[in-house]
Scaffold this active site. Structure first.
Site, PDB file in Angstrom:
ATOM      1  N   GLU A 208       0.893  -1.174   0.000  1.00  0.00           N
ATOM      2  CA  GLU A 208       0.000   0.000   0.000  1.00  0.00           C
ATOM      3  C   GLU A 208       0.928   1.221   0.000  1.00  0.00           C
ATOM      4  O   GLU A 208       0.974   1.967  -0.972  1.00  0.00           O
ATOM      5  CB  GLU A 208      -0.909  -0.026   1.236  1.00  0.00           C
ATOM      6  CG  GLU A 208      -1.835   1.187   1.338  1.00  0.00           C
ATOM      7  CD  GLU A 208      -2.698   1.190   2.619  1.00  0.00           C
ATOM      8  OE1 GLU A 208      -2.397   0.416   3.550  1.00  0.00           O
ATOM      9  OE2 GLU A 208      -3.664   1.995   2.678  1.00  0.00           O
ATOM     10  N   ASP A 286     -12.305  -0.239   1.180  1.00  0.00           N
ATOM     11  CA  ASP A 286     -11.358  -0.102   2.295  1.00  0.00           C
ATOM     12  C   ASP A 286     -12.042   0.436   3.554  1.00  0.00           C
ATOM     13  O   ASP A 286     -12.386  -0.347   4.444  1.00  0.00           O
ATOM     14  CB  ASP A 286     -10.159   0.771   1.890  1.00  0.00           C
ATOM     15  CG  ASP A 286      -8.890   0.466   2.673  1.00  0.00           C
ATOM     16  OD1 ASP A 286      -8.885  -0.505   3.450  1.00  0.00           O
ATOM     17  OD2 ASP A 286      -7.892   1.196   2.500  1.00  0.00           O
TER      18      ASP A 286
HETATM   19  N1  ADE Z   1      -6.867  -0.384   8.556  1.00  0.00           N
HETATM   20  C1  ADE Z   1      -7.943   0.216   8.045  1.00  0.00           C
HETATM   21  N2  ADE Z   1      -7.666   0.697   6.828  1.00  0.00           N
HETATM   22  C2  ADE Z   1      -6.381   0.369   6.556  1.00  0.00           C
HETATM   23  C3  ADE Z   1      -5.538   0.573   5.454  1.00  0.00           C
HETATM   24  N3  ADE Z   1      -5.922   1.222   4.354  1.00  0.00           N
HETATM   25  N4  ADE Z   1      -4.269   0.108   5.533  1.00  0.00           N
HETATM   26  C4  ADE Z   1      -3.845  -0.523   6.633  1.00  0.00           C
HETATM   27  N5  ADE Z   1      -4.614  -0.736   7.692  1.00  0.00           N
HETATM   28  C5  ADE Z   1      -5.880  -0.300   7.657  1.00  0.00           C
HETATM   29 ZN    ZN Z   2      -7.327  -1.961   4.148  1.00  0.00          ZN
END
Ligand code: ADE
Ligand code: ZN
Length: 350
Positions: A208, A286
């Protein structure tokens, strides 16, 4: 392979909204709308450090993942009783059903709650009852994935797993979330190995904000079946090949990536690049209450910004069913409904 009928650019947004889909990357605590945060705070006699719903919403301006997580964990602190977890999940499932989500696998973060003295069974029983009722009332299929917080220790993850074991039948898998940088997947090698022995499905957030190396170790050390986000894979050609060859799904979250500044603009998102390289990407929300849109908003906005086509839409929805942890019989039914939706679109039924 289904031959995609010709669909004009004007009809694409309504097709995106109407097509059946699965959502595989939704943190249920990230579906807590400010209105529900305030209602739960009042019900539980808690005072929030914000004067109003609008004041809370206006604090949602994030510069990176950590700036979001700080406010997200604070929002989740209003959840105390089984009914609170039920109300949160039931609200999300109603919303998802309206977006034509047929199946969803909900992430939840038990350590956020057990650290505040909430019992594991309070969390899981509330969420599970909402999934059960939503299936009966809305026809939506929903299961639960327990996520370990990666900023905490592996020992804490083991304790969490232990606490969840009496409720093993109510979860389908485990995941790994929270602050990525500095907390590589291999930190959780032993607890994931144990979960694998227990027959749980395995997923992890990787790539990410973190480097391709984290995606490699999620695959090779944790042995996950899907990668959550994974958008940084484009920086490693060998990794792209591996993901394509092994049909490892990426649960991509376009509006999240935009709001957390992973891409400067939605128009710069690499979803099309991932699909065109043969990766099994999917679209997900998400934390929809924080990032400005549920799954259909993610579809329509990323398609409008990047010029994806009906063929991409079909592939994304197909991938979402295929990559789910549902059984083959359900997958075939959902994929049939997907084809019907595309045919109906050509017949101008919507
Ligand atoms: N917890 C909630 N959303 C998240 C994300 N986008 N990345 C990591 N942990 C998370
Ligand atoms: Zn996530």
């Amino acid at each position: 392979m289904f031959k995609i009928p010709p669909i004009s650019a004007e009809r694409l947004p309504s097709l995106l909204r109407a097509m059946p889909k699965a959502e595989l990357h939704i943190h249920i605590e990230g579906s807590l709308e400010p209105e529900l945060i305030f209602a739960l705070a009042q019900r539980n006699g808690l005072t929030l450090p914000y004067a109003s719903v609008d004041a809370l919403r206006s604090a949602y301006a994030f510069t990176n993942l950590q700036s979001f997580l700080d406010i997200y964990y604070a929002g989740a602190s209003v959840l105390l009783h089984e009914q609170d977890f039920y109300d949160m999940a039931r609200a999300y499932l109603g919303r998802a059903a309206r977006d034509n989500v047929l199946h969803t696998e909900l992430f939840f973060d038990p350590q956020t709650h057990t650290a505040r003295g909430v019992a594991m069974e309070t969390v899981i029983n509330g969420l599970h009852r909402a999934c059960h009722d939503a299936r009966a009332e809305l026809g939506i299929s929903a299961t639960l994935i327990l996520c370990f917080l990666r900023h905490l220790s592996e020992e804490s993850a083991f304790e969490t797993l232990e606490q969840a074991m009496p409720l093993r039948d109510k979860i389908v898998g485990v995941g790994l979330d929270s602050s990525e940088l500095g907390h590589p997947p291999e930190k959780f090698a032993r607890v994931f190995a144990r979960c694998r022995e227990l027959g749980l499905h395995l997923v992890a957030h990787a790539g990410e904000e973190g480097p391709p190396a984290y995606i490699w170790s999620a695959l090779d050390v944790l042995k996950v079946e899907r990668i959550d986000h994974g958008v940084q894979a484009v920086h490693d050609a060998a990794l792209m090949q591996r993901l394509a060859q092994d049909r490892i799904a990426l649960t991509v979250c376009p509006l999240s990536n935009q709001k957390l500044c992973v891409f400067p603009n939605l128009a710069d998102h690499n979803l099309g690049k991932l699909l065109d390289a043969g990766l099994a990407a999917t679209v997900n929300s998400d934390d929809p209450a924080y990032f400005g849109g549920y799954i259909n908003e993610n579809f329509t906005q990323v398609f409008a910004a990047t010029g994806l086509t009906a063929k991409h839409a079909y592939q994304l929805a197909f991938n979402s069913f295929e990559a789910s942890f549902a059984g083959n019989a359900d997958k075939r039914v959902w994929e049939h409904k997907l084809k019907e939706a595309f045919e109906r679109c050509v017949e101008h039924d919507y």
